[in-house]
Design a protein around this motif. Sequence first.
Motif, short mmCIF file in Angstrom:
data_model
loop_
_atom_site.label_atom_id
_atom_site.label_comp_id
_atom_site.label_asym_id
_atom_site.label_seq_id
_atom_site.Cartn_x
_atom_site.Cartn_y
_atom_site.Cartn_z
N ILE A 79 -67.73 -20.27 -63.79
CA ILE A 79 -68.48 -20.45 -65.03
C ILE A 79 -68.27 -19.26 -65.97
O ILE A 79 -68.25 -19.43 -67.19
N ALA A 80 -68.11 -18.09 -65.43
CA ALA A 80 -67.87 -16.92 -66.27
C ALA A 80 -66.58 -17.08 -67.07
O ALA A 80 -66.50 -16.70 -68.23
N THR A 81 -65.56 -17.68 -66.46
CA THR A 81 -64.30 -17.93 -67.16
C THR A 81 -64.52 -18.93 -68.28
O THR A 81 -63.98 -18.78 -69.38
N TYR A 82 -65.33 -19.96 -68.02
CA TYR A 82 -65.66 -20.94 -69.05
C TYR A 82 -66.38 -20.27 -70.22
O TYR A 82 -66.03 -20.50 -71.38
N VAL A 83 -67.35 -19.43 -69.94
CA VAL A 83 -68.09 -18.72 -70.99
C VAL A 83 -67.14 -17.81 -71.78
O VAL A 83 -67.21 -17.74 -73.00
N ASP A 84 -66.25 -17.14 -71.09
CA ASP A 84 -65.25 -16.28 -71.74
C ASP A 84 -64.40 -17.10 -72.71
O ASP A 84 -64.19 -16.70 -73.87
N ARG A 127 -73.22 -32.18 -66.54
CA ARG A 127 -72.91 -32.68 -65.20
C ARG A 127 -71.76 -31.88 -64.59
O ARG A 127 -71.79 -31.53 -63.41
N ALA A 128 -70.73 -31.60 -65.40
CA ALA A 128 -69.60 -30.81 -64.92
C ALA A 128 -70.05 -29.41 -64.52
O ALA A 128 -69.61 -28.88 -63.50
N LEU A 129 -70.93 -28.84 -65.31
CA LEU A 129 -71.46 -27.51 -64.99
C LEU A 129 -72.20 -27.54 -63.66
O LEU A 129 -72.06 -26.64 -62.83
N GLY A 130 -72.99 -28.59 -63.44
CA GLY A 130 -73.73 -28.72 -62.19
C GLY A 130 -72.83 -28.85 -60.97
O GLY A 130 -73.19 -28.44 -59.88
N LYS A 131 -71.63 -29.42 -61.18
CA LYS A 131 -70.69 -29.60 -60.06
C LYS A 131 -69.72 -28.44 -59.91
O LYS A 131 -69.04 -28.33 -58.91
N ALA A 132 -69.61 -27.61 -60.94
CA ALA A 132 -68.61 -26.54 -60.94
C ALA A 132 -68.83 -25.57 -59.80
O ALA A 132 -69.97 -25.33 -59.37
N LEU A 148 -78.98 -24.76 -68.38
CA LEU A 148 -77.94 -23.72 -68.31
C LEU A 148 -76.89 -23.90 -69.39
O LEU A 148 -76.48 -22.93 -70.03
N LEU A 149 -76.47 -25.15 -69.62
CA LEU A 149 -75.49 -25.41 -70.67
C LEU A 149 -76.04 -24.95 -72.02
O LEU A 149 -75.35 -24.27 -72.78
N LEU A 150 -77.28 -25.28 -72.29
CA LEU A 150 -77.89 -24.86 -73.55
C LEU A 150 -77.97 -23.34 -73.63
O LEU A 150 -77.66 -22.74 -74.67
N LEU A 155 -76.01 -18.23 -75.68
CA LEU A 155 -75.51 -16.90 -75.36
C LEU A 155 -74.21 -16.61 -76.10
O LEU A 155 -73.98 -15.51 -76.60
N VAL A 156 -73.36 -17.62 -76.19
CA VAL A 156 -72.09 -17.49 -76.90
C VAL A 156 -72.30 -17.59 -78.40
O VAL A 156 -71.78 -16.78 -79.17
N GLY A 157 -73.04 -18.58 -78.85
CA GLY A 157 -73.11 -18.89 -80.26
C GLY A 157 -73.97 -17.99 -81.11
O GLY A 157 -73.61 -17.65 -82.24
#
Length: 196
Positions: A79-84, A127-132, A148-150, A155-157
């Motif tokens: 998930i950290a890579t996704y946030v990056d 859903r993808a985040l929950g399965k990641a 978490l997605l929100l 956090l990013v936006g």
Amino acid sequence: MSSRSEQTRNRIYQAALEEFAQYGVSGARVDRIAREAKANKQAIYLYYGDKEKLFTLVLGRALEELAQAVPAPAESDDIATYVDRLFTYHKDHPAILRLLLWEALEHPGVPVPDEAARTEHYQHKARALGKAGALGGQAAAELDPQALLLMFTALVGWPLAVPQVTRMVMGDGPDAMDRVKAAAVAVAQSVKGTPR
């Protein structure tokens, strides 16, 4: 569609993206879009209809480009890579956040155009985040993937959407956004509790 017509549509899209990001729907002017795109004002109305429809199409295309560039995390993703990746994309494409802010200002408390499709897109990401892979173990059982997605999106936006606040908090040094990005990635890493 001819390549010339496609080129015209792309120029209109780019000009409208910048115009709407700067002025919103109410303040945008089709004559400025036409002038910047080197297009006929009537062609814009022919291709897109009114300003509201043009805004909806521009925002929709910008969000599609974002979704393609930063897809929902796969099960094996960190998930950290996704946030990056999300932070980097928004930093490089600041108009998207401005369009979303204008949309919120111009549609306060009411459904926005294409809301059902966009809702499904976000639910797919949750859903993808929950399965990641990064939400394995205890975190997956305790944390709501939608929330978490929100939170990750905020956090990013937020630092990019309100650069004046970011400047006041972080200072105006050249590394301020890099420090914000590093903190966002660290927060994402801490969700699973993985060492950095």
